[in-house]
Write a protein that holds these residues in place. Sequence first.
Motif, mmCIF file in Angstrom:
data_model
loop_
_atom_site.group_PDB
_atom_site.id
_atom_site.type_symbol
_atom_site.label_atom_id
_atom_site.label_comp_id
_atom_site.label_asym_id
_atom_site.label_seq_id
_atom_site.Cartn_x
_atom_site.Cartn_y
_atom_site.Cartn_z
ATOM 1 N N MET A 219 -6.228 60.682 4.548
ATOM 2 C CA MET A 219 -5.727 60.795 6.373
ATOM 3 C C MET A 219 -6.181 59.421 7.009
ATOM 4 S SD MET A 219 -6.351 63.282 9.406
ATOM 5 C CE MET A 219 -5.855 64.700 8.674
ATOM 6 N N VAL B 158 0.787 73.920 5.145
ATOM 7 C CA VAL B 158 -0.205 73.310 6.153
ATOM 8 C C VAL B 158 -0.326 74.410 7.229
ATOM 9 C CG1 VAL B 158 0.011 71.609 8.031
ATOM 10 C CG2 VAL B 158 0.689 70.844 5.701
ATOM 11 N N SER C 70 13.436 67.724 9.491
ATOM 12 C CA SER C 70 13.284 66.913 8.474
ATOM 13 C C SER C 70 12.253 67.311 7.438
ATOM 14 C CB SER C 70 13.513 65.354 8.631
ATOM 15 O OG SER C 70 12.104 65.113 9.540
ATOM 16 N N ALA C 71 11.392 68.019 8.105
ATOM 17 C CA ALA C 71 9.991 68.336 7.242
ATOM 18 C C ALA C 71 10.370 68.810 5.804
ATOM 19 C CB ALA C 71 9.159 69.400 7.967
ATOM 20 N N ASP C 72 9.528 68.694 4.882
ATOM 21 C CA ASP C 72 9.327 69.344 3.592
ATOM 22 C C ASP C 72 8.903 70.672 3.843
ATOM 23 O OD1 ASP C 72 8.166 70.413 1.056
ATOM 24 O OD2 ASP C 72 8.421 68.440 0.379
ATOM 25 N N TYR D 63 -1.725 64.938 15.082
ATOM 26 C CA TYR D 63 -1.801 64.653 13.837
ATOM 27 C C TYR D 63 -0.042 64.394 13.598
ATOM 28 C CZ TYR D 63 -6.323 66.448 13.820
ATOM 29 O OH TYR D 63 -7.684 66.823 14.052
ATOM 30 N N ILE D 64 -0.022 63.657 12.610
ATOM 31 C CA ILE D 64 1.282 63.528 11.879
ATOM 32 C C ILE D 64 1.158 64.219 10.314
ATOM 33 C CG2 ILE D 64 3.063 62.036 10.982
ATOM 34 C CD1 ILE D 64 2.475 60.112 13.447
ATOM 35 N N ASN D 65 1.937 65.109 10.090
ATOM 36 C CA ASN D 65 1.807 65.720 8.695
ATOM 37 C C ASN D 65 0.357 65.947 8.312
ATOM 38 O OD1 ASN D 65 4.440 65.532 8.459
ATOM 39 N ND2 ASN D 65 4.429 63.510 7.501
ATOM 40 N N ALA D 66 -0.270 66.872 9.124
ATOM 41 C CA ALA D 66 -1.630 67.272 8.734
ATOM 42 C C ALA D 66 -1.927 68.763 9.585
ATOM 43 C CB ALA D 66 -2.654 66.113 8.964
ATOM 44 N N TRP E 222 -7.395 60.742 19.274
ATOM 45 C CA TRP E 222 -7.442 60.474 17.853
ATOM 46 C C TRP E 222 -6.022 60.549 17.458
ATOM 47 C CZ3 TRP E 222 -12.371 59.700 15.605
ATOM 48 C CH2 TRP E 222 -13.440 59.741 16.301
ATOM 49 N N LEU E 223 -5.776 59.903 16.490
ATOM 50 C CA LEU E 223 -4.538 60.056 15.794
ATOM 51 C C LEU E 223 -4.494 60.034 14.276
ATOM 52 C CD1 LEU E 223 -1.345 60.087 15.944
ATOM 53 C CD2 LEU E 223 -1.505 57.586 15.792
ATOM 54 N N GLY E 224 -4.117 61.392 13.655
ATOM 55 C CA GLY E 224 -4.585 61.460 12.201
ATOM 56 C C GLY E 224 -3.157 61.423 11.385
ATOM 57 N N VAL E 225 -2.914 60.458 10.486
ATOM 58 C CA VAL E 225 -1.645 60.576 9.998
ATOM 59 C C VAL E 225 -1.983 60.901 8.364
ATOM 60 C CG1 VAL E 225 0.362 59.059 9.254
ATOM 61 C CG2 VAL E 225 -0.806 58.453 11.625
ATOM 62 N N GLY E 226 -1.459 61.997 8.013
ATOM 63 C CA GLY E 226 -1.483 62.510 6.765
ATOM 64 C C GLY E 226 -0.205 62.542 5.575
ATOM 65 N N ASP E 227 -0.584 63.190 4.648
ATOM 66 C CA ASP E 227 0.798 63.405 3.864
ATOM 67 C C ASP E 227 0.798 65.070 3.590
ATOM 68 O OD1 ASP E 227 2.864 63.479 2.203
ATOM 69 O OD2 ASP E 227 1.807 62.678 0.394
ATOM 70 N N TYR E 228 0.935 65.834 4.697
ATOM 71 C CA TYR E 228 0.858 67.254 4.549
ATOM 72 C C TYR E 228 -0.504 67.808 4.090
ATOM 73 C CZ TYR E 228 6.037 67.322 5.065
ATOM 74 O OH TYR E 228 7.188 67.165 5.743
ATOM 75 N N THR E 229 -1.488 66.925 4.925
ATOM 76 C CA THR E 229 -2.963 67.152 4.561
ATOM 77 C C THR E 229 -3.559 68.476 5.003
ATOM 78 O OG1 THR E 229 -2.978 64.849 4.606
ATOM 79 C CG2 THR E 229 -5.119 65.993 4.223
ATOM 80 N N VAL E 230 -4.167 69.079 4.085
ATOM 81 C CA VAL E 230 -4.941 70.470 4.485
ATOM 82 C C VAL E 230 -6.539 70.344 4.365
ATOM 83 C CG1 VAL E 230 -2.695 71.891 4.015
ATOM 84 C CG2 VAL E 230 -4.537 71.548 2.112
ATOM 85 N N LEU F 45 5.152 67.994 11.704
ATOM 86 C CA LEU F 45 5.368 67.905 10.272
ATOM 87 C C LEU F 45 6.751 67.483 10.405
ATOM 88 C CD1 LEU F 45 4.064 71.188 8.563
ATOM 89 C CD2 LEU F 45 3.012 69.157 9.220
ATOM 90 N N THR F 46 7.054 66.407 9.579
ATOM 91 C CA THR F 46 8.522 65.688 9.796
ATOM 92 C C THR F 46 8.360 64.663 8.460
ATOM 93 O OG1 THR F 46 10.082 64.412 10.954
ATOM 94 C CG2 THR F 46 7.658 63.719 11.203
ATOM 95 N N ALA F 47 9.626 64.234 8.081
ATOM 96 C CA ALA F 47 9.769 63.034 7.118
ATOM 97 C C ALA F 47 10.295 62.086 8.039
ATOM 98 C CB ALA F 47 10.828 63.548 5.981
#
Lengths: 416, 416
Positions: free
Chosen positions: B107, A245, A236-238, A364-367, B406-414, A344-346
């Motif tokens: 994040m 990333v 489901s990732a963009d 990490y989620i989406n990072a 550590w849990l990091g939640v981003g938005d395709y963060t680079v 990486l997922t939606a």
Amino acid sequence: MSNNELSNLGQAARQASFALMSLRRPQKDALLTSIIDGIGAAQEEILAANGQDLADARDAGLDDAMLDRLLLTPQRLEAICSDIQTVIGLADPVGEDIDSKLLDNGMRLSRRRIPLGVVGVIYEARPNVTIDIAVLALKTGNAAILRGGKETRRSNLALVAVIHRALAEHNLPQAAIGLIDNPDRALVAQLLKLDRYVDMIIPRGGAGLHQLCKEQATIPVITGGIGICHLYVDVSADLDKALAVIENAKVQRPTVCNALDTLLVHADVAGTLLPALQARLAPQGVKLLGCARTAALIEAAPAEEGDYDREWLSLTLGIKVVDDVEQAIDHIRAHSSDHSESILTADMAVAHYFAACINSAAVYINASTRFTDGSQFGLGAEVAVSTQKLHARGPMGLEALTTYKWLGVGDYTVRQ
Amino acid sequence: MSNNELSNLGQAARQASFALMSLRRPQKDALLTSIIDGIGAAQEEILAANGQDLADARDAGLDDAMLDRLLLTPQRLEAICSDIQTVIGLADPVGEDIDSKLLDNGMRLSRRRIPLGVVGVIYEARPNVTIDIAVLALKTGNAAILRGGKETRRSNLALVAVIHRALAEHNLPQAAIGLIDNPDRALVAQLLKLDRYVDMIIPRGGAGLHQLCKEQATIPVITGGIGICHLYVDVSADLDKALAVIENAKVQRPTVCNALDTLLVHADVAGTLLPALQARLAPQGVKLLGCARTAALIEAAPAEEGDYDREWLSLTLGIKVVDDVEQAIDHIRAHSSDHSESILTADMAVAHYFAACINSAAVYINASTRFTDGSQFGLGAEVAVSTQKLHARGPMGLEALTTYKWLGVGDYTVRQ
């Protein structure tokens, strides 16, 4: 330096730790300011010593990367001083009450944060680490025993002399920062068994050093530093954003422990993602290794036995096509060094399932995986990166140089 | 059991830990309830196995204290079940966010509490510890590998069978609780090096076992359990109340690690306190050992070389007269095992100075040393008592069986 002299160094550091542990923040910050001033005043002396170290290292045939790590310049000394200034600005964790409660018997019971005591640090030929560790130790009221690489011997002596002058200026024992000024490797083994005086060992070096410390130490060791890092691209990732990333995780700084080593791709998007990835990364010199399903989609050298267990520290990227998140998790559990992994997922459910199943130091989620770092995490300073489970995980800040004691205050309270 | 079989046990425990780590509290509490029910259902079988262990132990000439520790009775099984019920009532630390912040790059970064993974526990001939440790491990989502004393072999097999039936009932892998059912001591050394599968070693036994673990383990070890405990009576203390606290610390249960070993008395009150103390403790069978200044005031055997470094575990009390709090602190720093120390004083400044200078796991102002205990501290359960500096100090509750990621939640963060 004999075993006996090392023991004396340990004993003196322990004694010095008693003087350090009750310092208040202004006293410690004043001491660190004196170190900044001292580096400025001794700049010529430090650079001359470093120049001799460099000349010897060149003669010994050290490679350019190692020579660069060894090199001090006026600019680098300025950067070191600026880092000390940052540490001065950090809050002091010592003295904080972690929690506090009133027991039924009237006793007030608190967990109070205190310095560890004496920290032993074994590191490579990087003179900046000498100042770095000494400053973090002193800021948290700890003594330290330093064992740097033999190639930086003169630079370390010059830097420790600055620290010793600053300690003397503040009427503090110079033994607070002890330096093992002897290249004999047997002393490392002896330091690792000095449990009578040393409370924690931090190895800062490669896998071999960490293994040696784990095997030989009778003192608790913080192991870590090795990052076999994974990133899983879910169905489901963009995919456009995913490419950015992956590029960041692999290419931005490939030689560090939080750089990406293995990319796991959901089979249903591999046909789209991998050719685009190759087009993006190949011009940047990234070498791709892959499983059979990868090789069916793009040009990639076949991943051989053990390739998925390597920390690349270079522009090589391992790729594996997986059927689903379960397979990605299984692969990570089998091959990870517990450092940093990302999905990486939606899909919210998949993201949380992945985060619940993977217990690496950083998940990490989406990072990008590249965030596992003390300054990125806002810790202000980094003592080391731990990938073990006890005491501290991931980037270790000042708090990781402290422990706690239970403090019970009663009124001649007795146990019933 | 061969080295290979032990490795398989470790691997299976690691695999089982993946199933345990995402269990929610109700599932874990239901599992523990099944263990209570199982102990009830298997009572005859457990007592029969224990009876055989006891018979063999009697034949082997074990002393009464050891036989008593080995003994299970219907009442003791009931007490064990009641302890499990207490653990069921405790909050589950797993899943808690220790802290959480929003980084400048957007994040969300949290430290989330997770199980350690696999815990190895080495203990003596006490069958209750088998249940105790298994229950605390399961409550916190950990797998465990147990190595109990050889004298309790049959009892442990019967108890672990109950645990395995409960695990099966809840569709959980039996390998979650592994038992090393082999008296070969070489297996302990092998367990201590199973760092590939085991995350923490808890030795529960004497100084020799702790030393062995420190020396041989490549896995982090929680050392502790040895208490050379001090109590300092300051010149300003209320001497009547002091007598009651000293009596409590020494006499209430002299065989445990938090019992008083050495009494330090300010010289200005020694002449009043010590005769009164002797009058109070001698009838209770307390044997006094002392320095020359003590012997000048009361009848006390001379303390010999090493006596101040002994954990008495009996009705013996070492006494030393000191000039001031500084001398008391120096003595404690030289002789303490970092377990529990106390000061009795009416002087606020002296109390806080003592508390600031002594960094043992538990430090008391105006209280008995006997409080260093998980249930006294309100932890609900006690895994062990740590006297080392890393991870956990003093009585270790459920939290000490956890770590964090550590849990990091981003938005395709680079990373920039």
